[in-house]
Design a protein around this motif. Structure first.
Motif, PDB file in Angstrom:
ATOM      1  N   UNK A   1      -3.009  -9.387  -1.138  1.00 43.36           N
ATOM      2  CA  UNK A   1      -1.580  -8.968  -0.944  1.00 43.36           C
ATOM      3  C   UNK A   1      -1.440  -8.284   0.571  1.00 43.36           C
ATOM      4  N   UNK A   2      -2.781  -7.964   1.141  1.00 46.00           N
ATOM      5  CA  UNK A   2      -2.691  -7.183   2.528  1.00 46.00           C
ATOM      6  C   UNK A   2      -2.175  -8.363   3.618  1.00 46.00           C
ATOM      7  N   UNK A   3      -2.269  -9.487   3.352  1.00 45.30           N
ATOM      8  CA  UNK A   3      -1.858 -10.434   4.419  1.00 45.30           C
ATOM      9  C   UNK A   3      -0.279 -10.267   4.479  1.00 45.30           C
ATOM     10  N   UNK A   4      -0.195 -10.621   5.829  1.00 45.51           N
ATOM     11  CA  UNK A   4       1.419 -10.740   5.947  1.00 45.51           C
ATOM     12  C   UNK A   4       2.106 -11.666   5.264  1.00 45.51           C
ATOM     13  N   UNK A   5       3.392 -11.358   4.809  1.00 46.34           N
ATOM     14  CA  UNK A   5       4.248 -12.351   3.944  1.00 46.34           C
ATOM     15  C   UNK A   5       4.220 -13.623   4.399  1.00 46.34           C
ATOM     16  N   UNK A   6       4.339 -13.642   5.924  1.00 46.15           N
ATOM     17  CA  UNK A   6       4.460 -14.915   6.395  1.00 46.15           C
ATOM     18  C   UNK A   6       3.469 -15.884   6.507  1.00 46.15           C
ATOM     19  N   UNK A   7       2.126 -15.317   6.211  1.00 51.19           N
ATOM     20  CA  UNK A   7       0.959 -15.969   6.094  1.00 51.19           C
ATOM     21  C   UNK A   7       0.888 -16.746   4.896  1.00 51.19           C
ATOM     22  N   UNK A   8       1.263 -15.934   3.827  1.00 52.58           N
ATOM     23  CA  UNK A   8       1.166 -16.410   2.472  1.00 52.58           C
ATOM     24  C   UNK A   8       2.431 -17.697   2.116  1.00 52.58           C
ATOM     25  N   UNK A   9       3.691 -17.390   2.765  1.00 55.56           N
ATOM     26  CA  UNK A   9       4.725 -18.405   2.686  1.00 55.56           C
ATOM     27  C   UNK A   9       4.135 -19.515   3.406  1.00 55.56           C
ATOM     28  N   UNK A  10       3.556 -19.533   4.618  1.00 59.15           N
ATOM     29  CA  UNK A  10       3.358 -20.750   5.380  1.00 59.15           C
ATOM     30  C   UNK A  10       2.185 -21.495   4.552  1.00 59.15           C
ATOM     31  N   UNK A  11       1.210 -20.760   3.738  1.00 58.69           N
ATOM     32  CA  UNK A  11       0.089 -21.441   2.899  1.00 58.69           C
ATOM     33  C   UNK A  11       0.982 -21.966   1.918  1.00 58.69           C
ATOM     34  N   UNK A  12       1.846 -21.335   1.255  1.00 62.00           N
ATOM     35  CA  UNK A  12       2.410 -22.174   0.271  1.00 62.00           C
ATOM     36  C   UNK A  12       3.157 -23.240   0.594  1.00 62.00           C
ATOM     37  N   UNK A  13       3.923 -23.198   1.617  1.00 63.68           N
ATOM     38  CA  UNK A  13       4.429 -24.289   2.198  1.00 63.68           C
ATOM     39  C   UNK A  13       3.543 -25.627   2.545  1.00 63.68           C
ATOM     40  N   UNK A  14       2.463 -25.226   2.928  1.00 62.70           N
ATOM     41  CA  UNK A  14       1.592 -26.330   3.302  1.00 62.70           C
ATOM     42  C   UNK A  14       1.034 -26.961   2.012  1.00 62.70           C
ATOM     43  N   UNK A  15       0.764 -26.277   0.907  1.00 66.04           N
ATOM     44  CA  UNK A  15       0.157 -26.522  -0.232  1.00 66.04           C
ATOM     45  C   UNK A  15       1.183 -27.547  -0.960  1.00 66.04           C
ATOM     46  N   UNK A  16       2.567 -26.880  -1.163  1.00 68.56           N
ATOM     47  CA  UNK A  16       3.574 -27.970  -1.684  1.00 68.56           C
ATOM     48  C   UNK A  16       3.801 -29.251  -0.827  1.00 68.56           C
ATOM     49  N   UNK A  17       3.948 -29.034   0.466  1.00 66.47           N
ATOM     50  CA  UNK A  17       4.074 -30.390   1.271  1.00 66.47           C
ATOM     51  C   UNK A  17       2.726 -31.340   0.942  1.00 66.47           C
ATOM     52  N   UNK A  18       1.546 -30.829   0.780  1.00 67.18           N
ATOM     53  CA  UNK A  18       0.475 -31.533   0.684  1.00 67.18           C
ATOM     54  C   UNK A  18       0.326 -31.910  -0.546  1.00 67.18           C
ATOM     55  N   UNK A  19       0.776 -31.315  -2.046  1.00 68.19           N
ATOM     56  CA  UNK A  19       0.875 -31.749  -3.205  1.00 68.19           C
ATOM     57  C   UNK A  19       1.942 -32.822  -3.236  1.00 68.19           C
ATOM     58  N   UNK A  20       3.032 -32.924  -2.420  1.00 71.02           N
ATOM     59  CA  UNK A  20       4.234 -33.867  -2.697  1.00 71.02           C
ATOM     60  C   UNK A  20       3.513 -35.216  -2.056  1.00 71.02           C
ATOM     61  N   UNK A  21       2.966 -35.091  -0.973  1.00 66.64           N
ATOM     62  CA  UNK A  21       2.199 -36.113  -0.334  1.00 66.64           C
ATOM     63  C   UNK A  21       1.272 -36.793  -1.249  1.00 66.64           C
ATOM     64  N   UNK A  22       0.317 -35.886  -1.815  1.00 64.69           N
ATOM     65  CA  UNK A  22      -0.589 -36.615  -2.816  1.00 64.69           C
ATOM     66  C   UNK A  22      -0.112 -37.286  -3.857  1.00 64.69           C
ATOM     67  N   UNK A  23       0.885 -36.603  -4.517  1.00 67.52           N
ATOM     68  CA  UNK A  23       1.642 -37.361  -5.582  1.00 67.52           C
ATOM     69  C   UNK A  23       2.451 -38.667  -5.170  1.00 67.52           C
ATOM     70  N   UNK A  24       3.199 -38.670  -4.175  1.00 66.32           N
ATOM     71  CA  UNK A  24       3.779 -39.786  -3.529  1.00 66.32           C
ATOM     72  C   UNK A  24       2.769 -40.847  -3.141  1.00 66.32           C
ATOM     73  N   UNK A  25       1.770 -40.422  -2.603  1.00 63.77           N
ATOM     74  CA  UNK A  25       0.595 -41.376  -2.071  1.00 63.77           C
ATOM     75  C   UNK A  25       0.044 -41.996  -3.123  1.00 63.77           C
ATOM     76  N   UNK A  26      -0.361 -41.368  -4.160  1.00 58.83           N
ATOM     77  CA  UNK A  26      -1.237 -41.773  -5.351  1.00 58.83           C
ATOM     78  C   UNK A  26      -0.223 -42.938  -6.168  1.00 58.83           C
ATOM     79  N   UNK A  27       1.228 -42.353  -6.408  1.00 56.68           N
ATOM     80  CA  UNK A  27       1.988 -43.298  -6.961  1.00 56.68           C
ATOM     81  C   UNK A  27       2.178 -44.577  -6.274  1.00 56.68           C
ATOM     82  N   UNK A  28       2.362 -44.400  -4.999  1.00 55.43           N
ATOM     83  CA  UNK A  28       2.497 -45.786  -4.028  1.00 55.43           C
ATOM     84  C   UNK A  28       1.377 -46.478  -3.957  1.00 55.43           C
ATOM     85  N   UNK A  29       0.281 -45.918  -3.926  1.00 53.32           N
ATOM     86  CA  UNK A  29      -0.875 -46.771  -3.885  1.00 53.32           C
ATOM     87  C   UNK A  29      -1.372 -47.578  -4.991  1.00 53.32           C
TER      88      UNK A  29
END
Length: 133
Positions: free
Chosen positions: A63-91
């Motif tokens: 919680x001591x990390x700046x909110x923008x650090x947490x937000x950017x980490x969440x966004x990258x995890x969500x983008x990565x998860x979406x990529x993983x799902x799409x990639x696995x399905x299409x592959x």
């Protein structure tokens, strides 16, 4: 640990260069399907590694990390998860495609989205790992 993290970051960045070159140039030569067959295995590995590092980073943020650090980490995890799902399905769909058949247009459109997301996610992750302290 820092050297390992930086090495993984460098590998992700280097792989992205190879992937983008193939993505852009594959229409220019015959036999690109054989290259894609190899790159799909490497992409699956890179996507999984990136997701692991991105999830680890998100969980490690306090919680001591700046909110923008947490937000950017969440966004990258969500983008990565979406990529993983799409990639696995299409592959998977590509692997079970009968010999001689073409990829359906909707799946080809998703491959185009995957082709754009892979560099974005891997460069974002690789650059963060490369600069790790």
């Amino acid at each position: 640990m820092r050297k390992t993290t930086q090495f993984v970051g460098a590998v992700l960045l280097g792989y992205t260069v190879v992937y983008v070159a193939q993505f852009v140039g594959s229409a220019l030569y015959e036999g690109s399907g054989q290259v894609w067959a190899v790159l799909n295995v490497l992409s699956a590995l890179a996507i999984a590694v990136a997701l692991g590092f991105n999830l680890r980073r998100l969980v490690s943020l306090s919680p001591q990390h700046p909110p923008d650090a947490r937000l950017s980490a969440q966004a990258l995890v969500l983008a990565n998860a979406a990529l993983a799902i799409w990639f696995a399905h299409n592959w998977l769909r590509l692997l079970i495609l009968p010999a001689g058949e073409s990829v359906p247009v909707p799946h080809d459109v998703v491959w185009q989205a995957i082709g754009v997301l892979i560099p974005l996610v891997l460069v974002s992750t690789g650059w963060r790992l490369w600069r790790a302290r």
